[in-house]
Design a protein around this motif. Structure first.
Motif, PDB file in Angstrom:
ATOM      1  N   THR A   1      33.434  25.482  27.931  1.00 45.93           N
ATOM      2  CA  THR A   1      33.460  25.837  29.360  1.00 45.93           C
ATOM      3  C   THR A   1      33.112  27.289  29.644  1.00 45.93           C
ATOM      4  N   GLY A   2      33.296  28.145  28.661  1.00 48.41           N
ATOM      5  CA  GLY A   2      33.089  29.566  28.889  1.00 48.41           C
ATOM      6  C   GLY A   2      34.119  30.172  29.827  1.00 48.41           C
ATOM      7  N   ASP A   3      35.232  29.475  30.058  1.00 42.61           N
ATOM      8  CA  ASP A   3      36.255  29.914  31.001  1.00 42.61           C
ATOM      9  C   ASP A   3      37.460  30.469  30.231  1.00 42.61           C
ATOM     10  N   PRO A   4      37.590  31.802  30.146  1.00 45.67           N
ATOM     11  CA  PRO A   4      38.713  32.371  29.390  1.00 45.67           C
ATOM     12  C   PRO A   4      40.068  32.080  30.007  1.00 45.67           C
ATOM     13  N   GLN A   5      40.108  31.866  31.329  1.00 39.42           N
ATOM     14  CA  GLN A   5      41.386  31.554  31.972  1.00 39.42           C
ATOM     15  C   GLN A   5      41.936  30.221  31.480  1.00 39.42           C
ATOM     16  N   ARG A   6      41.077  29.216  31.387  1.00 44.55           N
ATOM     17  CA  ARG A   6      41.518  27.913  30.895  1.00 44.55           C
ATOM     18  C   ARG A   6      41.973  28.007  29.446  1.00 44.55           C
ATOM     19  N   SER A   7      41.267  28.801  28.686  1.00 39.39           N
ATOM     20  CA  SER A   7      41.654  29.002  27.289  1.00 39.39           C
ATOM     21  C   SER A   7      43.020  29.673  27.190  1.00 39.39           C
ATOM     22  N   ASP A   8      43.259  30.688  28.019  1.00 40.75           N
ATOM     23  CA  ASP A   8      44.542  31.386  28.016  1.00 40.75           C
ATOM     24  C   ASP A   8      45.680  30.468  28.458  1.00 40.75           C
ATOM     25  N   VAL A   9      45.422  29.635  29.467  1.00 42.12           N
ATOM     26  CA  VAL A   9      46.449  28.714  29.954  1.00 42.12           C
ATOM     27  C   VAL A   9      46.865  27.739  28.846  1.00 42.12           C
ATOM     28  N   ALA A  10      45.888  27.262  28.093  1.00 44.99           N
ATOM     29  CA  ALA A  10      46.190  26.343  26.987  1.00 44.99           C
ATOM     30  C   ALA A  10      47.101  27.017  25.962  1.00 44.99           C
ATOM     31  N   LEU A  11      46.816  28.280  25.659  1.00 43.63           N
ATOM     32  CA  LEU A  11      47.639  29.003  24.690  1.00 43.63           C
ATOM     33  C   LEU A  11      49.013  29.342  25.263  1.00 43.63           C
ATOM     34  N   ASP A  12      49.073  29.680  26.547  1.00 38.21           N
ATOM     35  CA  ASP A  12      50.371  29.959  27.172  1.00 38.21           C
ATOM     36  C   ASP A  12      51.262  28.721  27.163  1.00 38.21           C
ATOM     37  N   ARG A  13      50.676  27.571  27.483  1.00 33.32           N
ATOM     38  CA  ARG A  13      51.457  26.327  27.473  1.00 33.32           C
ATOM     39  C   ARG A  13      51.985  26.033  26.076  1.00 33.32           C
ATOM     40  N   ALA A  14      51.132  26.233  25.098  1.00 35.65           N
ATOM     41  CA  ALA A  14      51.551  25.979  23.726  1.00 35.65           C
ATOM     42  C   ALA A  14      52.635  26.962  23.298  1.00 35.65           C
ATOM     43  N   CYS A  15      52.501  28.223  23.713  1.00 39.36           N
ATOM     44  CA  CYS A  15      53.484  29.246  23.354  1.00 39.36           C
ATOM     45  C   CYS A  15      54.856  28.904  23.923  1.00 39.36           C
TER      46      CYS A  15
ATOM     47  N   ALA B   1      51.937  23.415  15.693  1.00 38.87           N
ATOM     48  CA  ALA B   1      51.716  23.605  17.128  1.00 38.87           C
ATOM     49  C   ALA B   1      50.772  24.778  17.372  1.00 38.87           C
ATOM     50  N   PHE B   2      50.967  25.858  16.641  1.00 40.37           N
ATOM     51  CA  PHE B   2      50.102  27.028  16.793  1.00 40.37           C
ATOM     52  C   PHE B   2      48.679  26.702  16.354  1.00 40.37           C
ATOM     53  N   GLN B   3      48.568  26.001  15.262  1.00 41.13           N
ATOM     54  CA  GLN B   3      47.247  25.636  14.746  1.00 41.13           C
ATOM     55  C   GLN B   3      46.488  24.767  15.746  1.00 41.13           C
ATOM     56  N   ARG B   4      47.161  23.782  16.321  1.00 45.44           N
ATOM     57  CA  ARG B   4      46.524  22.905  17.315  1.00 45.44           C
ATOM     58  C   ARG B   4      46.114  23.694  18.555  1.00 45.44           C
ATOM     59  N   ALA B   5      46.981  24.609  18.985  1.00 43.48           N
ATOM     60  CA  ALA B   5      46.703  25.380  20.199  1.00 43.48           C
ATOM     61  C   ALA B   5      45.479  26.273  20.026  1.00 43.48           C
ATOM     62  N   VAL B   6      45.361  26.896  18.863  1.00 41.95           N
ATOM     63  CA  VAL B   6      44.204  27.760  18.604  1.00 41.95           C
ATOM     64  C   VAL B   6      42.917  26.949  18.622  1.00 41.95           C
ATOM     65  N   GLN B   7      42.954  25.785  18.004  1.00 41.53           N
ATOM     66  CA  GLN B   7      41.761  24.944  17.992  1.00 41.53           C
ATOM     67  C   GLN B   7      41.408  24.472  19.393  1.00 41.53           C
ATOM     68  N   GLU B   8      42.416  24.113  20.179  1.00 43.49           N
ATOM     69  CA  GLU B   8      42.160  23.676  21.548  1.00 43.49           C
ATOM     70  C   GLU B   8      41.546  24.796  22.373  1.00 43.49           C
ATOM     71  N   ALA B   9      42.121  26.005  22.268  1.00 46.65           N
ATOM     72  CA  ALA B   9      41.603  27.148  23.031  1.00 46.65           C
ATOM     73  C   ALA B   9      40.184  27.486  22.614  1.00 46.65           C
ATOM     74  N   ARG B  10      39.944  27.395  21.344  1.00 47.41           N
ATOM     75  CA  ARG B  10      38.605  27.671  20.807  1.00 47.41           C
ATOM     76  C   ARG B  10      37.593  26.689  21.388  1.00 47.41           C
ATOM     77  N   THR B  11      37.963  25.429  21.411  1.00 48.80           N
ATOM     78  CA  THR B  11      37.067  24.386  21.933  1.00 48.80           C
ATOM     79  C   THR B  11      36.834  24.574  23.429  1.00 48.80           C
ATOM     80  N   ILE B  12      37.908  24.855  24.178  1.00 46.84           N
ATOM     81  CA  ILE B  12      37.791  25.044  25.632  1.00 46.84           C
ATOM     82  C   ILE B  12      36.828  26.179  25.954  1.00 46.84           C
ATOM     83  N   LEU B  13      36.981  27.280  25.260  1.00 48.41           N
ATOM     84  CA  LEU B  13      36.149  28.440  25.574  1.00 48.41           C
ATOM     85  C   LEU B  13      34.693  28.208  25.187  1.00 48.41           C
ATOM     86  N   LYS B  14      34.479  27.507  24.098  1.00 47.36           N
ATOM     87  CA  LYS B  14      33.108  27.205  23.689  1.00 47.36           C
ATOM     88  C   LYS B  14      32.432  26.248  24.662  1.00 47.36           C
TER      89      LYS B  14
END
Length: 332
Positions: free
Chosen positions: A156-170, A141-154
């Motif tokens: 969209t350039g939106d750190p908020q969306r990246s953080d939300v993805a990691l918060d949901r996964a956490c 789950a952690f591995q998938r979340a990191v990859q998702e956040a990495r992709t989102i930020l690359k």
């Protein structure tokens, strides 16, 4: 791993009850606040088992607190019958580190010095695996979340969306682990933490005058109040959604603060935290069991926050009344 019996926690529960005697009580907090100087305030910490506090600077204080947190997790995780109970509290630091690494990569900066100890995974190993794009030894789950956040930020350039993805996964991983532990008390704790996080988000979004569609995108699943229900409510209606639960008072304050000119959020934020403290305080009625461990881990983290709040506030020149206003209810 099957559910452990409450009697499996007899030894660790007795040990924790003894350790609680050294925790930072309200009386000790008052002594720190009213101390003539910082040296006298730090002497109180020595009574609580914090060594090497003479002449603590801002940077070394953070190091002291981080070390205390890591030692607490290590000690409890090694002694508790089911280490997954401790991991529920540890994983927030793993996800904090993930946010730091993802943002550091995007900015082209070395974020290693900003990583926090205390998680399930050693920060240095996590940073090395991230840089090599080979996060081995972590949960799927952690591995998938990191990859998702990495992709989102690359993309969209939106750190908020990246953080939300990691918060949901956490919180999703916390909820699953609590369920796997078969502990109703731990599951209730996680759901309440999700509710508190969502309530905070709802109030802030309302103050920003953003709509329900935006709110739905940033809410976390898994709470006692669903994201759909919460996103459909107006700010002034928040009190009715939580009126029968532990967040009733916090929601009432949040409804008043949800207006664009709703004033400071200090009382609201404090009551959100107090609601969780009151929930874990129910463990005092349980002589032994995983409840004792859960309450202690929560209380220890709250203690570290209180120490930071008191010392930072003193250095900022705040008076005793202002410092006490910032403090939360205590478990001990």
């Amino acid at each position: 791993m099957s559910r452990k019996k409450d009697t499996d926690y007899l030894t660790i529960s007795a040990r924790i009850h003894a350790m609680e005697n050294r925790m930072l009580t309200r009386e000790r907090m008052d002594r720190m606040i009213d101390a003539r100087d910082e040296g006298e305030a730090l002497k109180v910490l020595s009574e609580c088992g914090y060594g090497g506090t003479d002449g603590v600077s801002g940077q070394s204080l953070e190091g002291l607190l981080a070390q205390a947190r890591a030692e607490t997790f290590g000690e409890i995780r090694g002694a508790v019958p089911d280490p997954r109970v401790a991991e529920v509290f540890q994983m927030k630091y793993d996800y904090h580190n993930a946010k730091t690494l993802v943002k550091g990569e995007t900015m082209g900066a070395d974020a290693s010095r900003l990583l926090s100890p205390g998680g399930r995974y050693a920060p240095e190993l996590l940073a090395d695996g991230y840089q090599k794009e080979n996060l081995s030894g972590v949960s799927p789950a952690f591995q998938r979340a990191v990859q998702e956040a990495r992709t989102i930020l690359k993309e969209t350039g939106d750190p908020q969306r990246s953080d939300v993805a990691l918060d949901r996964a956490c919180f999703g991983e916390m909820a699953q682990l609590a369920k796997d532990c078969k502990s109703a008390f731990l599951e209730g704790y996680v759901r309440l933490c999700i509710d508190a996080a969502n309530l905070r988000t709802a109030v802030r979004v309302s103050r920003m005058e953003k709509g329900s569609d935006f709110l739905l995108q940033v809410l976390l699943p898994g709470g006692n109040v669903s994201e759909k229900t919460l996103s459909a409510a107006r700010g002034e209606d928040l009190g009715s959604l939580f009126q029968t639960g532990p967040l009733a008072k916090a929601a009432e304050l949040g409804a008043k603060a949800a207006r664009p000119a709703g004033g400071p959020l200090t009382a609201f934020e404090r009551e959100c935290d107090n609601a969780v403290t009151r929930y874990v305080s129910d463990a005092k009625r349980v002589p032994f069991g995983e409840e004792t461990v859960i309450a202690y881990l929560y209380a220890k983290e709250a203690e570290l926050t209180a120490i930071r709040t008191i010392l930072a506030s003193r250095r900022a020149g705040l008076d005793g009344a202002a410092i006490r206003e910032r403090l939360r209810e205590t478990y001990v």
